[in-house]
Each structure stands twice: as structure tokens, then as C-alpha cells.
Design an enzyme around this catalytic site. Structure first.
Site, PDB file in Angstrom:
ATOM      1  N   ARG A 166      13.220   3.976  12.595  1.00 17.77           N
ATOM      2  CA  ARG A 166      12.033   4.849  12.557  1.00 17.77           C
ATOM      3  C   ARG A 166      11.167   4.628  13.804  1.00 17.77           C
ATOM      4  O   ARG A 166      11.652   4.199  14.826  1.00 17.77           O
ATOM      5  CB  ARG A 166      11.286   4.603  11.244  1.00 17.77           C
ATOM      6  CG  ARG A 166      12.176   4.918  10.014  1.00 17.77           C
ATOM      7  CD  ARG A 166      11.448   4.729   8.713  1.00 17.77           C
ATOM      8  NE  ARG A 166      10.290   5.637   8.610  1.00 17.77           N
ATOM      9  CZ  ARG A 166       9.306   5.479   7.732  1.00 17.77           C
ATOM     10  NH1 ARG A 166       9.349   4.458   6.880  1.00 17.77           N
ATOM     11  NH2 ARG A 166       8.295   6.319   7.706  1.00 17.77           N
ATOM     12  N   ASN A 184       7.692  -5.797  -0.904  1.00 17.51           N
ATOM     13  CA  ASN A 184       7.702  -4.691   0.055  1.00 17.51           C
ATOM     14  C   ASN A 184       6.267  -4.600   0.567  1.00 17.51           C
ATOM     15  O   ASN A 184       5.403  -4.019  -0.094  1.00 17.51           O
ATOM     16  CB  ASN A 184       8.137  -3.384  -0.613  1.00 17.51           C
ATOM     17  CG  ASN A 184       8.218  -2.262   0.420  1.00 17.51           C
ATOM     18  OD1 ASN A 184       7.738  -2.414   1.549  1.00 17.51           O
ATOM     19  ND2 ASN A 184       8.805  -1.144   0.049  1.00 17.51           N
ATOM     20  N   ARG A 238       5.498  10.883  -2.299  1.00 23.07           N
ATOM     21  CA  ARG A 238       5.172  10.566  -0.916  1.00 23.07           C
ATOM     22  C   ARG A 238       6.400  10.744  -0.015  1.00 23.07           C
ATOM     23  O   ARG A 238       7.419  10.081  -0.235  1.00 23.07           O
ATOM     24  CB  ARG A 238       4.739   9.098  -0.884  1.00 23.07           C
ATOM     25  CG  ARG A 238       4.527   8.528   0.467  1.00 23.07           C
ATOM     26  CD  ARG A 238       4.401   7.006   0.388  1.00 23.07           C
ATOM     27  NE  ARG A 238       4.104   6.520   1.721  1.00 23.07           N
ATOM     28  CZ  ARG A 238       4.319   5.291   2.138  1.00 23.07           C
ATOM     29  NH1 ARG A 238       4.830   4.391   1.310  1.00 23.07           N
ATOM     30  NH2 ARG A 238       4.038   4.942   3.367  1.00 23.07           N
ATOM     31  N   ALA A 253       3.019  -0.840   4.838  1.00 21.73           N
ATOM     32  CA  ALA A 253       2.414  -0.795   6.179  1.00 21.73           C
ATOM     33  C   ALA A 253       1.940  -2.167   6.661  1.00 21.73           C
ATOM     34  O   ALA A 253       1.903  -2.442   7.865  1.00 21.73           O
ATOM     35  CB  ALA A 253       1.256   0.195   6.184  1.00 21.73           C
ATOM     36  N   TYR A 267      11.502   8.535   1.662  1.00 19.46           N
ATOM     37  CA  TYR A 267      11.541   7.513   0.614  1.00 19.46           C
ATOM     38  C   TYR A 267      12.296   7.942  -0.650  1.00 19.46           C
ATOM     39  O   TYR A 267      12.443   7.158  -1.573  1.00 19.46           O
ATOM     40  CB  TYR A 267      10.110   7.097   0.240  1.00 19.46           C
ATOM     41  CG  TYR A 267       9.371   6.497   1.408  1.00 19.46           C
ATOM     42  CD1 TYR A 267       9.803   5.302   1.987  1.00 19.46           C
ATOM     43  CD2 TYR A 267       8.257   7.125   1.965  1.00 19.46           C
ATOM     44  CE1 TYR A 267       9.142   4.752   3.068  1.00 19.46           C
ATOM     45  CE2 TYR A 267       7.583   6.581   3.051  1.00 19.46           C
ATOM     46  CZ  TYR A 267       8.030   5.399   3.599  1.00 19.46           C
ATOM     47  OH  TYR A 267       7.380   4.852   4.679  1.00 19.46           O
ATOM     48  N   HIS A 323      12.562  -3.148   2.127  1.00 18.18           N
ATOM     49  CA  HIS A 323      12.059  -1.828   2.522  1.00 18.18           C
ATOM     50  C   HIS A 323      13.014  -0.766   2.024  1.00 18.18           C
ATOM     51  O   HIS A 323      14.236  -0.928   2.129  1.00 18.18           O
ATOM     52  CB  HIS A 323      11.945  -1.718   4.048  1.00 18.18           C
ATOM     53  CG  HIS A 323      10.997  -2.717   4.621  1.00 18.18           C
ATOM     54  ND1 HIS A 323       9.632  -2.561   4.550  1.00 18.18           N
ATOM     55  CD2 HIS A 323      11.215  -3.905   5.228  1.00 18.18           C
ATOM     56  CE1 HIS A 323       9.051  -3.618   5.102  1.00 18.18           C
ATOM     57  NE2 HIS A 323       9.991  -4.450   5.510  1.00 18.18           N
ATOM     58  N   GLU A 336      11.939  -9.999   1.807  1.00 19.04           N
ATOM     59  CA  GLU A 336      11.229  -8.796   2.250  1.00 19.04           C
ATOM     60  C   GLU A 336      12.142  -7.595   2.057  1.00 19.04           C
ATOM     61  O   GLU A 336      13.301  -7.629   2.487  1.00 19.04           O
ATOM     62  CB  GLU A 336      10.875  -8.962   3.737  1.00 19.04           C
ATOM     63  CG  GLU A 336      10.194  -7.743   4.336  1.00 19.04           C
ATOM     64  CD  GLU A 336       9.984  -7.894   5.842  1.00 19.04           C
ATOM     65  OE1 GLU A 336      10.069  -9.024   6.384  1.00 19.04           O
ATOM     66  OE2 GLU A 336       9.746  -6.855   6.489  1.00 19.04           O
ATOM     67  N   PRO A 372       0.792  -1.232   0.000  1.00 16.09           N
ATOM     68  CA  PRO A 372       0.000   0.000   0.000  1.00 16.09           C
ATOM     69  C   PRO A 372       0.828   1.288   0.000  1.00 16.09           C
ATOM     70  O   PRO A 372       1.851   1.369   0.674  1.00 16.09           O
ATOM     71  CB  PRO A 372      -0.838  -0.095   1.283  1.00 16.09           C
ATOM     72  CG  PRO A 372      -0.153  -1.111   2.128  1.00 16.09           C
ATOM     73  CD  PRO A 372       0.512  -2.067   1.177  1.00 16.09           C
ATOM     74  N   ASN A 373       0.345   2.234  -0.769  1.00 14.16           N
ATOM     75  CA  ASN A 373       0.902   3.590  -0.891  1.00 14.16           C
ATOM     76  C   ASN A 373       2.205   3.667  -1.687  1.00 14.16           C
ATOM     77  O   ASN A 373       2.717   4.767  -1.920  1.00 14.16           O
ATOM     78  CB  ASN A 373       1.100   4.249   0.494  1.00 14.16           C
ATOM     79  CG  ASN A 373      -0.202   4.379   1.245  1.00 14.16           C
ATOM     80  OD1 ASN A 373      -1.165   4.922   0.701  1.00 14.16           O
ATOM     81  ND2 ASN A 373      -0.275   3.860   2.462  1.00 14.16           N
TER      82      ASN A 373
HETATM   83  C1  DQA Z   1       8.225   0.770   3.946  1.00 17.43           C
HETATM   84  C2  DQA Z   1       8.310   0.949   5.460  1.00 17.43           C
HETATM   85  C3  DQA Z   1       6.945   0.774   6.114  1.00 17.43           C
HETATM   86  O1  DQA Z   1       7.035   0.953   7.515  1.00 17.43           O
HETATM   87  C4  DQA Z   1       5.978   1.808   5.557  1.00 17.43           C
HETATM   88  O2  DQA Z   1       4.682   1.611   6.093  1.00 17.43           O
HETATM   89  C5  DQA Z   1       5.950   1.853   4.083  1.00 17.43           C
HETATM   90  C6  DQA Z   1       7.197   1.697   3.328  1.00 17.43           C
HETATM   91  C7  DQA Z   1       9.567   1.049   3.242  1.00 17.43           C
HETATM   92  O3  DQA Z   1       9.727   0.639   2.092  1.00 17.43           O
HETATM   93  O4  DQA Z   1      10.452   1.702   3.807  1.00 17.43           O
HETATM   94  O5  DQA Z   1       4.903   2.101   3.479  1.00 17.43           O
HETATM   95  O6  DQA Z   1       7.876  -0.582   3.673  1.00 17.43           O
END
Ligand code: DQA
Length: 148
Positions: free
Chosen positions: A106, A73, A17, A76, A22, A99, A97, A9-10
């Protein structure tokens, strides 16, 4: 060999964003860098982005016999989704996984991943490099599995 890359998501909003967290890289740029690596390594790669947990669960659940490894990835959902964790565990295909940000540097609620225990490994904090390293790791894991 086919690798599935899932963006949670997002991540469709990357580039706009929270660029301080990011960076300015977009999802299209990430996908095109991964395409280049896939070509070099002679594997094929497919991309899937969704803001919906159930869609991600369905996509992972349909992986068997179509894909040999997963780069995900979970965004959230990393911190909340028992359903995505169970889907990865059920399908039994090696998962990496990734990120963009270092989730351990964080907020406290990001320090825990429900996905990590069912992943082959986790790469966190290297921006777009997290995905590139993740794809290389996924290809290796799939090859190891193929050759037994
Ligand atoms: C994320 C880290 C997550 O905590 C966050 O909710 C994201 C992006 C990252 O790629 O750093 O949406 O997965």
C-alpha cells in the site's frame, strides 16, 4: 491460558469501511471466529477495541499476570505510536502484530511498523486469516514460554 486481542482505531467500522481494501468482514465476525479457535485450543480469549492510543497503552500495561499473549492490530497506530510500542516492550508478554491488508503493498507511509521490532512476528495481508494465524501463533508463543 488467556489471550488478549486488541483492535486499534477505526476497526469498529469494519464491514462498512473501504470494503475494497478490508473486505466485508465485521469485527464481530472476526471475534466469533477467534472464539471458535480459542475453544478448540482450550484457551480463553478477550477482545478490546479502542480508537484512543492512551486506552490501548493502559490496557497493554495492565496485562501482566492476567494474559499470557497479545494479538494486536494496531491499525493506523502501527505507523505512528511509540507509546504502544513501549507498552508492549515494557510488559514483556509475547505479541503478534496482525493486519488485514498487506501494508507493504500500500502507500509508502504504511510500509514502516513501529510495533514490528517488539513483536514476536507480524502477519499481514490475509484478511480475517491474519487474525486466525495470529491467534494460533500467540497460543504457541505463550505455551513455549510456559514450558520454558
Ligand atoms: C491495517 C493497516 C493500517 O495501515 C491501517 O491504518 C488500518 C488497518 C490493516 O489491518 O490492514 O487501519 O492495520
Amino acid at each position: 491460558m488467556k489471550i488478549l486481542v486488541v483492535h486499534g482505531p477505526n476497526l469498529n467500522l469494519l464491514g462498512k469501511r473501504e470494503p475494497d481494501v478490508y473486505g466485508r468482514v465485521t469485527i464481530e465476525q472476526i471475534n466469533s471466529e477467534l472464539e471458535k479457535i480459542a475453544r478448540e485450543k482450550k484457551v480463553s480469549v478477550e477482545f478490546f477495541q479502542s480508537n484512543h492510543e492512551g486506552e490501548i497503552v493502559d490496557k497493554i500495561g495492565q496485562m501482566k499476570r492476567k494474559y499470557q499473549a497479545l494479538v494486536i492490530n494496531p491499525a493506523a497506530y502501527t505507523h505512528t505510536s511509540v507509546a504502544i510500542r513501549d507498552a508492549i516492550s515494557a510488559v514483556g508478554i509475547p505479541a503478534v502484530e496482525v493486519h488485514l491488508s498487506n501494508i507493504y503493498a500500500r502507500e509508502d507511509f504504511r510500509h514502516h511498523s513501529l510495533i514490528a521490532p517488539v513483536a514476536k512476528g507480524q502477519i499481514s495481508g490475509f484478511g480475517i486469516q491474519s487474525y486466525k494465524l495470529g491467534l494460533l501463533a500467540a497460543i504457541e508463543a505463550a505455551r513455549e514460554r510456559e514450558t520454558g
